[in-house]
Design an enzyme around this catalytic site. Structure first.
Site, PDB file in Angstrom:
ATOM      1  CG  MET A  96      -7.974  28.027 -78.192  1.00  0.00           C
ATOM      2  SD  MET A  96      -7.242  28.890 -79.317  1.00  0.00           S
ATOM      3  CE  MET A  96      -5.854  28.919 -78.486  1.00  0.00           C
ATOM      4  CE1 TYR A 118      -2.244  20.152 -76.931  1.00  0.00           C
ATOM      5  CE2 TYR A 118      -4.288  21.180 -76.378  1.00  0.00           C
ATOM      6  CZ  TYR A 118      -3.345  20.937 -77.442  1.00  0.00           C
ATOM      7  OH  TYR A 118      -3.268  21.396 -78.510  1.00  0.00           O
ATOM      8  NE  ARG A 165     -13.296  48.970 -56.455  1.00  0.00           N
ATOM      9  CZ  ARG A 165     -14.255  48.001 -56.669  1.00  0.00           C
ATOM     10  NH1 ARG A 165     -14.153  46.941 -57.391  1.00  0.00           N
ATOM     11  NH2 ARG A 165     -15.472  48.383 -56.841  1.00  0.00           N
ATOM     12  CE  LYS A 224     -19.791  46.150 -62.116  1.00  0.00           C
ATOM     13  NZ  LYS A 224     -19.327  46.649 -60.777  1.00  0.00           N
TER      14      LYS A 224
END
Ligand SMILES: *Cc1c(COP(=O)(O)O)cnc(C)c1O
Length: 373
Positions: A317, A269, A139, A45
């Site tokens: 990023m 940052y 679930r 998957k």
């Protein structure tokens, strides 16, 4: 989802996901040896946990079948010519999906009464069904006490299914014996109730990777390894290497700049990292858009030229900064491993407060996938 491939622009992209198909096959063989009497549904998957589903499936033709989560994933495999059994772990959610699934000869997991309604409303079909029992995950699945009713509903279908199996899923096979024992007991109850309802003793499937490696008694007829095939550990307290699993993905990039940073200067940052000595900082072309987790803290390791060096400051990023003061040979163009061979993805994930599953599935679109072996 486009199939990963070597793209023409690859010469421009320093970011590569090297996929070691020989390691993938070796990990599969390890699961075969661990569960010699069970058939294996290789779980592919989410684009084979981010590795690229078609190359992975083509490397695992020895599997007895493949498991996916969504119908689109099953269709992609059939359209690529895969003839193996394909099990749809979430089943179908509409009559239209049921018809498409049947047209593509997909086995269906049935975990909810709404799916029995769909089977009822669509008369023709002889797909294999995997009835999911909820043994404690809460679930998907029917409670053990519901199985007689499920059995009765299947018998009442316009065409009763000829091939039905029972399955469940472990919540803590990696770390909690008591819960796994309880889940197995509840599954046995479901099996008994099924037999009492006249369903006999169908094939059963319980074990994910952790179940296969840690709970031999749970192997039953079909095992469903996922993460371990890709060479990550299914268990926080033991490394993949301790299980004999080899990493399949190595995420690699390169140093694109090196600078000197004076004492007291910050990097990145938020200025969260400050030089306490005259420092050399390497800037690497890999950021959170590429799948490097933003929560990776200063001090977490990457490999530069095969040697560990610590992250300096926040992941941005497109880039990370690495303190290479103690790696004098690191320079522009030096290869950098974010995880994989020499740096277990489990270790990087743990440093970022997450799991290898999430890192492997999260590699960004800018990475060029290259398949080896
Ligand atoms: C994802 C999944 C698996 C595989 O689990 P791993 O922990 O990756 O081995 C097995 N069974 C089901 C139902 C799943 O959803």
């Amino acid at each position: 989802m486009p199939a990963p491939q070597r793209m023409g622009a690859s010469a421009n992209s320093p970011l590569r996901a090297l996929i070691d198909l020989a390691a993938l096959r070796a990990n599969f063989a390890l699961f075969r040896r661990a569960a010699p009497r069970s058939k294996i549904l290789a779980v592919v998957k989410a684009n084979a946990y981010g590795h690229g589903v078609l190359p992975v499936v083509n490397a695992l033709t020895a599997a007895d079948g493949f498991a996916v989560a969504r119908l689109e994933e099953a269709i992609e495999l059939r359209e690529a010519g895969v003839v193996h059994r394909i099990v749809l772990l979430e089943g179908v959610f509409s009559a239209a999906q049921l018809r498409v699934a049947r047209a593509h000869r997909v086995d269906l997991v049935v975990h909810h009464s709404s799916q029995l309604d769909l089977l009822d409303a669509e008369p023709v079909g002889d797909e294999d069904l995997w009835i999911k029992i909820d043994t404690g995950m809460n679930r998907l699945g029917f409670a053990p006490e519901q199985v007689s009713e499920v059995h009765a509903r299947l018998r009442a279908l316009p065409r009763a299914p000829s091939n039905v199996r029972l399955m469940t899923h472990f919540a803590r096979a990696d770390d909690d014996a008591a819960m796994t024992v309880q889940q197995r007991q509840r599954f046995s109850i479901a099996q008994s109730l099924w037999a009492q309802a006249g369903g006999g003793s169908p094939e059963a499937s319980l074990a994910n990777s952790a179940g296969v490696l840690l709970w031999p008694d749970s192997h039953a007829d079909w095992v469903r390894p996922g993460i371990g095939l890709y060479g990550a550990s299914p268990c926080a307290s033991r490394s993949a290497a301790e299980f004999g699993l080899a990493p399949v993905m190595t995420l690699q990039s390169a140093v694109i700049a090196v600078r000197s940073v004076a004492v007291g200067e910050s990097v990145g940052y938020g200025a969260t990292w400050r030089a306490e000595r005259p420092s050399r900082i390497a800037i690497v072309a890999a950021g959170y858009a590429d799948g490097v987790p933003r929560h990776l803290p200063s001090g977490a390791s990457v490999l530069i030229d095969g040697r560990r060096a610590p992250l300096a400051g926040r992941v941005s990023m497109d880039m990370i900064a690495v303190d290479v003061t103690d790696s004098p040979h690191a320079g522009v163009g030096s290869p950098v491993v974010l995880w994989g061979h020499g740096l277990p993805v489990d270790e990087v994930a743990a440093a970022a407060g997450t799991l290898a599953y999430e890192l492997l599935c999260g590699v960004g679109r800018r990475a060029v996938f290259e398949y080896l072996g």
